[in-house]
Scaffold this motif. Structure first.
Motif, PDB file in Angstrom:
ATOM      1  N   TRP A   1       0.892  -1.168   0.062  1.00 30.28           N
ATOM      2  CA  TRP A   1      -0.164  -0.031  -0.076  1.00 30.28           C
ATOM      3  C   TRP A   1       0.723   1.322   0.073  1.00 30.28           C
ATOM      4  O   TRP A   1       0.460   2.362  -0.615  1.00 30.28           O
ATOM      5  N   VAL A   2       2.258   0.870   0.559  1.00 27.52           N
ATOM      6  CA  VAL A   2       3.017   2.571   0.480  1.00 27.52           C
ATOM      7  C   VAL A   2       3.376   2.623  -1.166  1.00 27.52           C
ATOM      8  O   VAL A   2       3.320   3.567  -1.393  1.00 27.52           O
ATOM      9  N   ALA A   3       3.770   1.239  -1.710  1.00 30.17           N
ATOM     10  CA  ALA A   3       3.906   1.296  -3.093  1.00 30.17           C
ATOM     11  C   ALA A   3       2.932   2.035  -3.963  1.00 30.17           C
ATOM     12  O   ALA A   3       3.050   2.702  -4.986  1.00 30.17           O
ATOM     13  N   ALA A   4       1.479   1.499  -3.675  1.00 31.13           N
ATOM     14  CA  ALA A   4       0.307   2.023  -4.455  1.00 31.13           C
ATOM     15  C   ALA A   4       0.331   3.509  -4.220  1.00 31.13           C
ATOM     16  O   ALA A   4       0.087   4.211  -5.294  1.00 31.13           O
ATOM     17  N   ALA A   5       0.648   4.076  -3.081  1.00 31.05           N
ATOM     18  CA  ALA A   5       0.393   5.481  -2.923  1.00 31.05           C
ATOM     19  C   ALA A   5       1.359   6.225  -4.011  1.00 31.05           C
ATOM     20  O   ALA A   5       1.216   7.192  -4.664  1.00 31.05           O
ATOM     21  N   GLY A   6       2.634   5.669  -3.779  1.00 30.60           N
ATOM     22  CA  GLY A   6       3.735   6.195  -4.861  1.00 30.60           C
ATOM     23  C   GLY A   6       3.414   6.141  -6.376  1.00 30.60           C
ATOM     24  O   GLY A   6       3.427   6.919  -7.065  1.00 30.60           O
ATOM     25  N   TYR A   7       2.666   5.043  -6.714  1.00 30.20           N
ATOM     26  CA  TYR A   7       2.380   4.952  -8.179  1.00 30.20           C
ATOM     27  C   TYR A   7       1.126   5.892  -8.466  1.00 30.20           C
ATOM     28  O   TYR A   7       1.005   6.545  -9.591  1.00 30.20           O
ATOM     29  N   GLY A   8       0.506   6.000  -7.473  1.00 31.03           N
ATOM     30  CA  GLY A   8      -0.792   7.076  -7.776  1.00 31.03           C
ATOM     31  C   GLY A   8      -0.294   8.245  -8.042  1.00 31.03           C
ATOM     32  O   GLY A   8      -0.629   8.998  -8.564  1.00 31.03           O
ATOM     33  N   VAL A   9       0.586   8.828  -7.120  1.00 28.71           N
ATOM     34  CA  VAL A   9       1.167  10.142  -7.165  1.00 28.71           C
ATOM     35  C   VAL A   9       1.704  10.432  -8.605  1.00 28.71           C
ATOM     36  O   VAL A   9       1.529  11.350  -9.200  1.00 28.71           O
ATOM     37  N   SER A  10       2.391   9.401  -9.027  1.00 29.29           N
ATOM     38  CA  SER A  10       3.295   9.506 -10.204  1.00 29.29           C
ATOM     39  C   SER A  10       2.317   9.462 -11.520  1.00 29.29           C
ATOM     40  O   SER A  10       2.411  10.342 -12.445  1.00 29.29           O
ATOM     41  N   ALA A  11       1.153   8.675 -11.243  1.00 31.94           N
ATOM     42  CA  ALA A  11       0.024   8.670 -12.208  1.00 31.94           C
ATOM     43  C   ALA A  11      -0.627  10.249 -12.565  1.00 31.94           C
ATOM     44  O   ALA A  11      -0.579  10.693 -13.690  1.00 31.94           O
ATOM     45  N   LEU A  12      -0.810  10.961 -11.211  1.00 34.22           N
ATOM     46  CA  LEU A  12      -1.409  11.979 -11.124  1.00 34.22           C
ATOM     47  C   LEU A  12      -0.453  13.049 -12.121  1.00 34.22           C
ATOM     48  O   LEU A  12      -0.937  14.310 -12.855  1.00 34.22           O
ATOM     49  N   SER A  13       0.740  12.951 -11.819  1.00 30.04           N
ATOM     50  CA  SER A  13       1.862  13.834 -12.385  1.00 30.04           C
ATOM     51  C   SER A  13       1.709  13.924 -14.033  1.00 30.04           C
ATOM     52  O   SER A  13       2.090  14.861 -14.564  1.00 30.04           O
TER      53      SER A  13
ATOM     54  N   ALA B   1       7.897  21.630 -10.900  1.00 31.34           N
ATOM     55  CA  ALA B   1       7.198  21.114  -9.907  1.00 31.34           C
ATOM     56  C   ALA B   1       6.440  19.827 -10.229  1.00 31.34           C
ATOM     57  O   ALA B   1       6.143  18.728  -9.270  1.00 31.34           O
ATOM     58  N   VAL B   2       6.189  19.653 -11.634  1.00 27.04           N
ATOM     59  CA  VAL B   2       5.468  18.571 -11.877  1.00 27.04           C
ATOM     60  C   VAL B   2       6.593  17.089 -11.898  1.00 27.04           C
ATOM     61  O   VAL B   2       6.177  15.974 -11.392  1.00 27.04           O
ATOM     62  N   VAL B   3       7.760  17.379 -12.363  1.00 24.16           N
ATOM     63  CA  VAL B   3       8.609  16.467 -12.522  1.00 24.16           C
ATOM     64  C   VAL B   3       9.085  16.186 -10.858  1.00 24.16           C
ATOM     65  O   VAL B   3       9.241  14.811 -10.583  1.00 24.16           O
ATOM     66  N   THR B   4       9.025  17.014  -9.924  1.00 28.00           N
ATOM     67  CA  THR B   4       9.475  16.761  -8.547  1.00 28.00           C
ATOM     68  C   THR B   4       8.378  15.846  -7.975  1.00 28.00           C
ATOM     69  O   THR B   4       8.426  14.820  -7.302  1.00 28.00           O
ATOM     70  N   ALA B   5       7.099  16.080  -8.077  1.00 21.98           N
ATOM     71  CA  ALA B   5       5.941  15.252  -7.875  1.00 21.98           C
ATOM     72  C   ALA B   5       6.135  13.723  -8.439  1.00 21.98           C
ATOM     73  O   ALA B   5       5.861  12.798  -7.719  1.00 21.98           O
ATOM     74  N   ASP B   6       6.291  13.852  -9.790  1.00 20.47           N
ATOM     75  CA  ASP B   6       6.529  12.409 -10.341  1.00 20.47           C
ATOM     76  C   ASP B   6       7.609  11.602  -9.727  1.00 20.47           C
ATOM     77  O   ASP B   6       7.643  10.360  -9.431  1.00 20.47           O
ATOM     78  N   ARG B   7       8.788  12.179  -9.346  1.00 24.15           N
ATOM     79  CA  ARG B   7       9.832  11.685  -8.924  1.00 24.15           C
ATOM     80  C   ARG B   7       9.706  11.114  -7.358  1.00 24.15           C
ATOM     81  O   ARG B   7      10.263  10.181  -6.975  1.00 24.15           O
ATOM     82  N   LEU B   8       9.039  12.068  -6.781  1.00 13.89           N
ATOM     83  CA  LEU B   8       8.707  11.808  -5.205  1.00 13.89           C
ATOM     84  C   LEU B   8       7.986  10.385  -5.208  1.00 13.89           C
ATOM     85  O   LEU B   8       7.920   9.716  -4.189  1.00 13.89           O
ATOM     86  N   GLY B   9       6.801  10.392  -6.165  1.00 12.07           N
ATOM     87  CA  GLY B   9       6.247   9.264  -6.101  1.00 12.07           C
ATOM     88  C   GLY B   9       6.966   7.891  -6.418  1.00 12.07           C
ATOM     89  O   GLY B   9       6.696   6.792  -5.905  1.00 12.07           O
ATOM     90  N   LYS B  10       8.165   7.925  -7.302  1.00  9.65           N
ATOM     91  CA  LYS B  10       8.928   7.048  -7.705  1.00  9.65           C
ATOM     92  C   LYS B  10       9.686   6.516  -6.540  1.00  9.65           C
ATOM     93  O   LYS B  10       9.804   5.474  -5.954  1.00  9.65           O
ATOM     94  N   GLY B  11      10.123   7.612  -5.662  1.00 12.57           N
ATOM     95  CA  GLY B  11      10.978   7.336  -4.436  1.00 12.57           C
ATOM     96  C   GLY B  11      10.038   6.691  -3.357  1.00 12.57           C
ATOM     97  O   GLY B  11      10.529   5.888  -2.669  1.00 12.57           O
ATOM     98  N   LEU B  12       8.655   6.982  -3.313  1.00 17.63           N
ATOM     99  CA  LEU B  12       8.033   6.361  -2.383  1.00 17.63           C
ATOM    100  C   LEU B  12       7.678   4.874  -2.619  1.00 17.63           C
ATOM    101  O   LEU B  12       7.640   3.958  -1.729  1.00 17.63           O
ATOM    102  N   ARG B  13       7.893   4.602  -4.060  1.00 18.69           N
ATOM    103  CA  ARG B  13       7.128   3.254  -4.177  1.00 18.69           C
ATOM    104  C   ARG B  13       8.503   2.085  -4.431  1.00 18.69           C
ATOM    105  O   ARG B  13       8.327   0.883  -4.138  1.00 18.69           O
ATOM    106  N   THR B  14       9.607   2.758  -4.761  1.00 22.63           N
ATOM    107  CA  THR B  14      10.632   1.874  -5.029  1.00 22.63           C
ATOM    108  C   THR B  14      11.046   0.950  -4.058  1.00 22.63           C
ATOM    109  O   THR B  14      11.091  -0.470  -4.462  1.00 22.63           O
ATOM    110  N   ALA B  15      11.630   1.194  -2.874  1.00 21.57           N
ATOM    111  CA  ALA B  15      11.707   0.271  -1.736  1.00 21.57           C
ATOM    112  C   ALA B  15      10.838  -0.754  -1.345  1.00 21.57           C
ATOM    113  O   ALA B  15      11.116  -1.877  -1.034  1.00 21.57           O
TER     114      ALA B  15
END
Length: 421
Positions: A94-106, A121-135
């Motif tokens: 579910w942590v990974a799902a949150a990250g994938y969701g943020v990237s999708a919206l970006s 700002a948009v690129v930052t949001a996308d990459r924050l989503g990637k960072g949240l989901r990867t580990a």
């Protein structure tokens, strides 16, 4: 050939270890499918972003270097948080799902973005989503896999991931060939693929718990490992190598500057790299399991060094461009999943996500600095002198990394990690 539906790495039986070496779990394949769809989405955008930012938005090499650094490194801000959250709740899905969701919206947010600040700002949001989901995602892969076959498991996942990474630029190329300059269509179709990947994760991937245990104690052990020799030396090696690793976009812009091919062909450079990655991810993952993950990790950077030198030649052509793409794909196949597999054996099971995130954070922060520095050198001296400088620096770092990674392939033990026996 690689799939088994038995997802519990603790399953026992006389033939279980040997069978595990021949297969990976169904969870790994499902997570690979999520990454496949998500990478179609992300690589559609990534393959047009360098030209979009330099030709349409009008960024200078220094400004693009900063934004490329953001693209490479901002995910570090939340990688450890994502890994820790997955470990603490024991539900990394579910942590990974949150990250994938943020990237999708970006992806949709790129439509109204105009100008350096908005795009950043948009690129930052996308990459924050990637960072949240990867580990958390990588922790799920490790939890569903036998320790003896981690390199193969990550290799299979990265192979599926790279199928999407190769398909994404092709979709972008088709859209731009049909309607030249139609970047908005790229962003909309990218959003659709991202939503499909998120749906597979939420609806189909099992909610596997990671290893039980006191997470705070596990985090303390990771911190102790970082402070100690076992994990500190691999992280230092990854950091030094990351400081001389430039982003793909800069390398592709260098090739375009030398060979002067049409802008519409630019996304196909990403295809060449990703096809090489696709072909080599599983073989190099298996090789890493046999000969040592540290050795394969360093060998990948030697391939990158070759890519720098070929790209820096004064004259090019189709043949040399293909060589650069093959070398770059080899670099990613030998380093991406291999580093996660290496680190996952050096930390306790109940803090595996945090340990993987620490390694990933180290790499992306180093590459952020590399992108900014490369952009500055490009601005002052041009692309080819910048590549030669980074090639020289990389050649000097590789022997140091070899020394730091000696003995890094030995798994963690209770005595070395503080884990209960």
């Amino acid at each position: 050939m690689y799939v088994t539906l038995r997802d519990r790495p603790g399953d026992t039986g006389p033939d279980r270890p040997r069978a595990a070496l021949r297969r990976v779990s169904g969870t790994v394949v499902l997570l690979g499918t999520v990454s496949l769809l998500t990478d179609v989405s992300s690589e559609m955008v990534a393959s047009v972003l360098p030209l979009y930012l330099t030709a349409v938005v009008g960024l200078s090499p220094v400004a693009y270097g900063f934004l490329d650094g953001v693209y490479q490194g901002v995910s570090a801000l939340v990688r450890i948080a994502g890994g820790y959250a997955g470990d603490r709740g024991r539900r990394p899905k579910w942590v990974a799902a949150a990250g994938y969701g943020v990237s999708a919206l970006s992806r949709l947010a790129m439509l109204p973005a105009a100008g350096f600040a908005a795009v950043t700002a948009v690129v930052t949001a996308d990459r924050l989503g990637k960072g949240l989901r990867t580990a958390p995602r990588d922790a799920l892969i490790a939890a569903a896999s036998r320790p003896e076959a981690l390199g193969r498991a990550f290799g299979v996942h990265r192979t599926l991931d790279t199928v999407g990474a190769a398909a994404g630029p092709l979709v972008a190329f088709a859209l731009l060939a049909t309607v030249p300059g139609s970047y908005d269509s790229v962003f909309v179709v990218s959003f659709a693929f991202a939503v499909a990947g998120l749906a597979v994760l939420v609806l189909l991937v099992p909610d596997l718990p990671t290893a039980s245990g006191a997470v705070r104690a596990g985090l303390r052990r990771v911190v102790a490992q970082v402070a100690g020799v076992r994990l500190r030396r691999p992280l230092l090696a990854a950091a030094l190598l990351g400081l001389v690793t430039i982003g793909d976009g800069f390398l592709y812009l260098t090739l375009q500057d030398r060979d002067d091919f049409a802008a519409r062909w630019f996304p196909l450079l990403y295809v060449g790299t990703n096809v090489a990655y696709l072909v080599l991810a599983v073989p190099l993952g298996r090789l890493a399991d046999r000969v040592g993950r540290g050795r394969v990790f360093v060998a990948g950077h030697l391939a990158l060094l070759g890519g720098y030198l070929v790209a820096a030649l004064p004259r090019g052509g189709v043949g040399l461009t293909v060589v650069v793409l093959l070398l770059l794909g080899t670099f990613y196949a030998a380093t991406d999943g291999v580093l996660a597999a290496l680190v996952s054996r050096l930390v306790p099971a109940d803090s595996r996500g945090t340990g993987i995130a620490a390694a990933q954070t180290t790499v992306v922060l180093a590459r952020f600095a590399a992108s900014v520095l490369f952009g500055l050198v490009w601005q002052l001296y041009g692309p080819r002198p910048a590549l030669v400088l980074f090639a020289v620096l990389l050649a000097g770092v590789v022997p140091v990394a070899v020394r730091l990674l000696r003995g890094a392939d030995h798994p963690a033990t209770p005595a070395s990690t503080g884990a209960p026996a």
